[in-house]
Motif scaffolding. Structure first.
Motif, PDB file in Angstrom:
ATOM      1  N   ALA A  17       0.800  -1.221   0.000  1.00  0.00           N
ATOM      2  CA  ALA A  17       0.000   0.000   0.000  1.00  0.00           C
ATOM      3  C   ALA A  17       0.832   1.269   0.000  1.00  0.00           C
ATOM      4  O   ALA A  17       1.907   1.320   0.594  1.00  0.00           O
ATOM      5  N   ASN A  18       0.310   2.243  -0.734  1.00  0.00           N
ATOM      6  CA  ASN A  18       0.729   3.623  -0.563  1.00  0.00           C
ATOM      7  C   ASN A  18      -0.374   4.205   0.307  1.00  0.00           C
ATOM      8  O   ASN A  18      -1.405   4.627  -0.185  1.00  0.00           O
ATOM      9  N   LEU A  19      -0.160   4.105   1.623  1.00  0.00           N
ATOM     10  CA  LEU A  19      -1.247   4.363   2.574  1.00  0.00           C
ATOM     11  C   LEU A  19      -1.423   5.833   2.896  1.00  0.00           C
ATOM     12  O   LEU A  19      -0.434   6.550   2.984  1.00  0.00           O
ATOM     13  N   PRO A  20      -2.666   6.250   3.117  1.00  0.00           N
ATOM     14  CA  PRO A  20      -2.828   7.581   3.702  1.00  0.00           C
ATOM     15  C   PRO A  20      -2.236   7.540   5.108  1.00  0.00           C
ATOM     16  O   PRO A  20      -2.454   6.580   5.845  1.00  0.00           O
ATOM     17  N   TYR A  21      -1.434   8.561   5.438  1.00  0.00           N
ATOM     18  CA  TYR A  21      -0.732   8.513   6.711  1.00  0.00           C
ATOM     19  C   TYR A  21      -1.688   8.417   7.902  1.00  0.00           C
ATOM     20  O   TYR A  21      -1.360   7.795   8.898  1.00  0.00           O
ATOM     21  N   ASN A  22      -2.885   8.992   7.747  1.00  0.00           N
ATOM     22  CA  ASN A  22      -3.782   8.994   8.917  1.00  0.00           C
ATOM     23  C   ASN A  22      -4.334   7.614   9.262  1.00  0.00           C
ATOM     24  O   ASN A  22      -4.788   7.397  10.372  1.00  0.00           O
ATOM     25  N   ILE A  23      -4.302   6.662   8.308  1.00  0.00           N
ATOM     26  CA  ILE A  23      -4.793   5.324   8.690  1.00  0.00           C
ATOM     27  C   ILE A  23      -3.654   4.308   8.852  1.00  0.00           C
ATOM     28  O   ILE A  23      -3.900   3.135   9.107  1.00  0.00           O
ATOM     29  N   SER A  24      -2.414   4.760   8.698  1.00  0.00           N
ATOM     30  CA  SER A  24      -1.287   3.821   8.784  1.00  0.00           C
ATOM     31  C   SER A  24      -1.258   3.079  10.117  1.00  0.00           C
ATOM     32  O   SER A  24      -1.139   1.852  10.144  1.00  0.00           O
ATOM     33  N   THR A  25      -1.346   3.826  11.220  1.00  0.00           N
ATOM     34  CA  THR A  25      -1.190   3.180  12.523  1.00  0.00           C
ATOM     35  C   THR A  25      -2.317   2.191  12.807  1.00  0.00           C
ATOM     36  O   THR A  25      -2.039   1.025  13.123  1.00  0.00           O
ATOM     37  N   PRO A  26      -3.625   2.588  12.675  1.00  0.00           N
ATOM     38  CA  PRO A  26      -4.659   1.581  12.948  1.00  0.00           C
ATOM     39  C   PRO A  26      -4.591   0.377  12.008  1.00  0.00           C
ATOM     40  O   PRO A  26      -4.823  -0.746  12.424  1.00  0.00           O
ATOM     41  N   LEU A  27      -4.206   0.611  10.749  1.00  0.00           N
ATOM     42  CA  LEU A  27      -4.126  -0.521   9.816  1.00  0.00           C
ATOM     43  C   LEU A  27      -2.975  -1.454  10.175  1.00  0.00           C
ATOM     44  O   LEU A  27      -3.143  -2.676  10.196  1.00  0.00           O
ATOM     45  N   LEU A  28      -1.811  -0.874  10.483  1.00  0.00           N
ATOM     46  CA  LEU A  28      -0.668  -1.721  10.850  1.00  0.00           C
ATOM     47  C   LEU A  28      -0.996  -2.530  12.103  1.00  0.00           C
ATOM     48  O   LEU A  28      -0.664  -3.705  12.202  1.00  0.00           O
ATOM     49  N   THR A  29      -1.682  -1.915  13.048  1.00  0.00           N
ATOM     50  CA  THR A  29      -2.065  -2.627  14.264  1.00  0.00           C
ATOM     51  C   THR A  29      -2.973  -3.805  13.924  1.00  0.00           C
ATOM     52  O   THR A  29      -2.810  -4.914  14.427  1.00  0.00           O
ATOM     53  N   ARG A  30      -3.928  -3.568  13.007  1.00  0.00           N
ATOM     54  CA  ARG A  30      -4.825  -4.666  12.591  1.00  0.00           C
ATOM     55  C   ARG A  30      -4.043  -5.788  11.933  1.00  0.00           C
ATOM     56  O   ARG A  30      -4.267  -6.957  12.208  1.00  0.00           O
ATOM     57  N   PHE A  31      -3.110  -5.421  11.046  1.00  0.00           N
ATOM     58  CA  PHE A  31      -2.341  -6.451  10.331  1.00  0.00           C
ATOM     59  C   PHE A  31      -1.540  -7.291  11.324  1.00  0.00           C
ATOM     60  O   PHE A  31      -1.461  -8.504  11.203  1.00  0.00           O
ATOM     61  N   LEU A  32      -0.936  -6.619  12.307  1.00  0.00           N
ATOM     62  CA  LEU A  32      -0.092  -7.358  13.247  1.00  0.00           C
ATOM     63  C   LEU A  32      -0.941  -8.259  14.134  1.00  0.00           C
ATOM     64  O   LEU A  32      -0.529  -9.345  14.507  1.00  0.00           O
ATOM     65  N   ASN A  33      -2.169  -7.827  14.410  1.00  0.00           N
ATOM     66  CA  ASN A  33      -3.056  -8.675  15.207  1.00  0.00           C
ATOM     67  C   ASN A  33      -3.609  -9.834  14.392  1.00  0.00           C
ATOM     68  O   ASN A  33      -4.099 -10.804  14.946  1.00  0.00           O
ATOM     69  N   ALA A  34      -3.541  -9.711  13.047  1.00  0.00           N
ATOM     70  CA  ALA A  34      -4.062 -10.789  12.192  1.00  0.00           C
ATOM     71  C   ALA A  34      -3.120 -11.993  12.216  1.00  0.00           C
ATOM     72  O   ALA A  34      -3.437 -13.053  11.697  1.00  0.00           O
ATOM     73  N   LYS A  35      -1.962 -11.844  12.844  1.00  0.00           N
ATOM     74  CA  LYS A  35      -0.989 -12.936  13.051  1.00  0.00           C
ATOM     75  C   LYS A  35      -0.735 -13.732  11.787  1.00  0.00           C
ATOM     76  O   LYS A  35      -0.328 -13.181  10.784  1.00  0.00           O
TER      77      LYS A  35
END
Ligand code: SAM
Length: 280
Positions: free
Chosen positions: A118-136
């Motif tokens: 992704a070329n992510l919008p910076y404002n959703i980077s943190t919540p998205l990364l947190t979701r991905f890491l929780n997706a194990k």
């Protein structure tokens, strides 16, 4: 028509009267040299599923097909891009999901292994990364463009000026690698900041994230102070614990490697009652 003969991205944006909306963090990449570099850096195997967040006018999506990927799913929340994405779908096997990526269950998308790009919008980077890491286990890798300072902080080792909580959390949970730097001028419209690609490969760990967050928060409240006046005062730690971890009271948080913070969190976990928000 084929992927190779689709009109240039600038023409597509003009023809479809696409507008870069600030509130959706829209800055587009049109240069296929840059886009292909990002795709190559992901290291995903060509037969794997690639989930792209926020395809917009489809530059990264087209670069994925041009580089030989065939199992591509895009998740876009702005309906203005649907027609453009359908034009790509007319010439390549693209799966389009028009939805907010923050509400998508990634384990339901395609077959594993799944790679996020992704070329992510910076404002959703943190919540998205947190979701991905929780997706194990559901996510094999995450390749994203972030503000260069943020990528650097995530990848920094102990001793670096920018080493801190983000570095420790990212590296405790993932193998982290820095990729190409992308100048603001490569984007339309150009943001004020420079970006850098980062690749995160989630790794198995039994550290309790909540404990690690707590320990690093205490430690980095005063990154230059010796741990005898911070960690040792705020946490149930004995001199024997320090010795077992190869630490001395005069260590400063910025000198302590990620692996030692992980060991510290594991040691303290039964002594701190922070709930059970732990990775398996
Ligand atoms: N990938 C394109 C490129 O590189 O030119 C566009 C990148 S632009 C920085 C970010 C894209 O993410 C936009 O298309 C925007 O609409 C989309 N987006 C923003 N928030 C989103 C969300 N929560 N879920 C899905 N897409 C989102």
């Amino acid at each position: 028509m084929s992927i190779e003969t689709l009109p240039p991205l600038r023409d597509i944006v003009a023809q479809h009267e696409l507008v870069a909306k600030k509130r959706h963090g829209q800055n587009f990449l049109f240069d296929f040299n840059v886009l292909k570099k990002i795709v190559r850096f992901s290291g995903a195997a060509k037969q794997d599923t690639v989930v792209e967040i926020g395809p917009g006018p489809g530059g990264l999506t087209r670069a994925l097909f041009l580089e030989g990927y065939q199992n591509i799913i895009v998740i876009e929340k702005d309906p203005q891009f649907l027609d453009v994405l359908r034009d790509i779908q007319a010439v390549a096997p693209l799966q389009i999901v028009m939805q907010d990526a923050l509400t998508v269950d990634f384990s339901q998308l395609g077959q594993g292994p799944r790679h996020i790009i992704a070329n992510l919008p910076y404002n959703i980077s943190t919540p998205l990364l947190t979701r991905f890491l929780n997706a194990k286990g559901d996510i094999a890798s995450i390749t994203v463009l972030l503000q260069k300072e943020v990528s650097e902080r995530m990848a920094a080792g102990h001793g670096s000026k920018v080493y801190g909580r983000l570095s420790i959390l990212a590296q405790a949970l993932c193998d982290v690698a820095l990729g190409p730097i992308v100048s603001g001028q490569a984007f339309v419209p150009p943001p004020k900041v420079t970006s850098q690609v980062i690749r995160l490969i989630p790794k198995p760990t039994d550290v309790c994230v909540k404990t690690l967050q707590h320990v690093t928060a205490v430690a980095f409240q005063a990154r230059r102070k010796m741990i005898q006046s911070t960690l040792m005062k705020a946490l149930p730690l004995t001199p024997e614990d320090l010795e077992a971890l190869n630490l001395t009271p005069s260590h400063r948080p910025e000198q302590i490697p990620v692996s030692t913070f992980v060991a510290l969190a594991q040691l303290l976990q039964p002594r701190l009652h922070l709930g059970n928000l732990c990775l398996p």
